[in-house]
Design a protein around this motif. Sequence first.
Motif: not given
Length: 369
Positions: A173, A197, A236, A238, A293-294, A297, A302, A319, A324-325
């Motif tokens: 992040s 992410s 944040a 999933h 990356w999720g 997200d 993404n 990926q 998620g994030h």
Amino acid sequence: MPLLLASSPSPALRLPLRARLKVLASAEVGASGRAGAGAGVGGGGFPAFLPREVERIRDGPAIHLAKRIERVPVQTGFSKSPIPSSCVRPLKQQQSGDPVVLLHGFDSSCLEWRYTYPLLEDAGLEAWAVDVLGWGFSNLETRPPGDVASKREHLYQFWRSYIRRPMVLVGPSLGAAVAIDFTVNYPEAVSKLIFLSASVYAEGTRDMSRVPKFVPYAGVSLLKSLPLRLFATLLAFHKIPGGPAGFFDWVQIGRLHCLLPWWEDATVDFMLNGGYNVLNQINQVKQKCLIIWGEEDGIISNKQAYRLHQELPDAVLRQIGQCGHIPHVEKPREVTKHVLDFLRTESERAEKAEKAKQGSSLPSTVGTL
């Protein structure tokens, strides 16, 4: 919570969840914490400098990693005395191989790595989890500055004092922006980069020089509030295991550092100084990079993964589905696999290049008869 935002959140964020979160919010006990700088062990075997609310956490990996957090002195040019700086150190430092240094996201701590850190350690890596100056569990009683330059120097002095070898720098992040800013300024300290992410396209906080100070303090107070943290956690991830109890535990872990007495001052100082803007630094990164990356997200699309992949001179993209994030919390095994594959591939490539270089430098053994 490692939000991508580097500015104060809108009060409107908490409104949609008030009704649904009323029961959970009522369970919060006043945010009082241990302010001391000292070492030693507190209740439950935790370091004495952690807020006592850590004793209410039920997540096993978080408990284990929290008990390993320590403070080490870091001398900087902007502080008269060393800053007791929080981190998780490897059980054993290696003589070969690049150490892996794990940063965290905006307004978060090294506890982000509670699931992935032990997997990296079990794989034989020398892993460090480091709290960025102004966040986490460092002793900021002297109120050091929280601007980008100070965060950068603090990380450099930490590296210079304790790591001393080129490192694989990992930034999730907003930690990705921290990593890019650091790498461009201290390229000799970084061998490779890993982003999760990545929040690198924000342009920092708006000009707040004329804003009355009570305004950012009000925003920061909201940032710490349980309703907003609950909402941010919903955005944040999933999927959070453990039902409502597990969800609430993750929220408590994510806001634990906010209970230290200097957290508001440090966060406001960061906001007033503009935050991170690394847009013009991305293409200056020369190191090999891994982007994770999720696919689900909900904070940073993404699609930005593809943009970052194109803009970095030397990068690979991976990926993770149904994530998620914060992949290193939600999908630690997948993240660990991608990290290990990336490091293994780069190590093999370096070995082949070195052998080719040695072969080309050997003198010819062919002579005339």
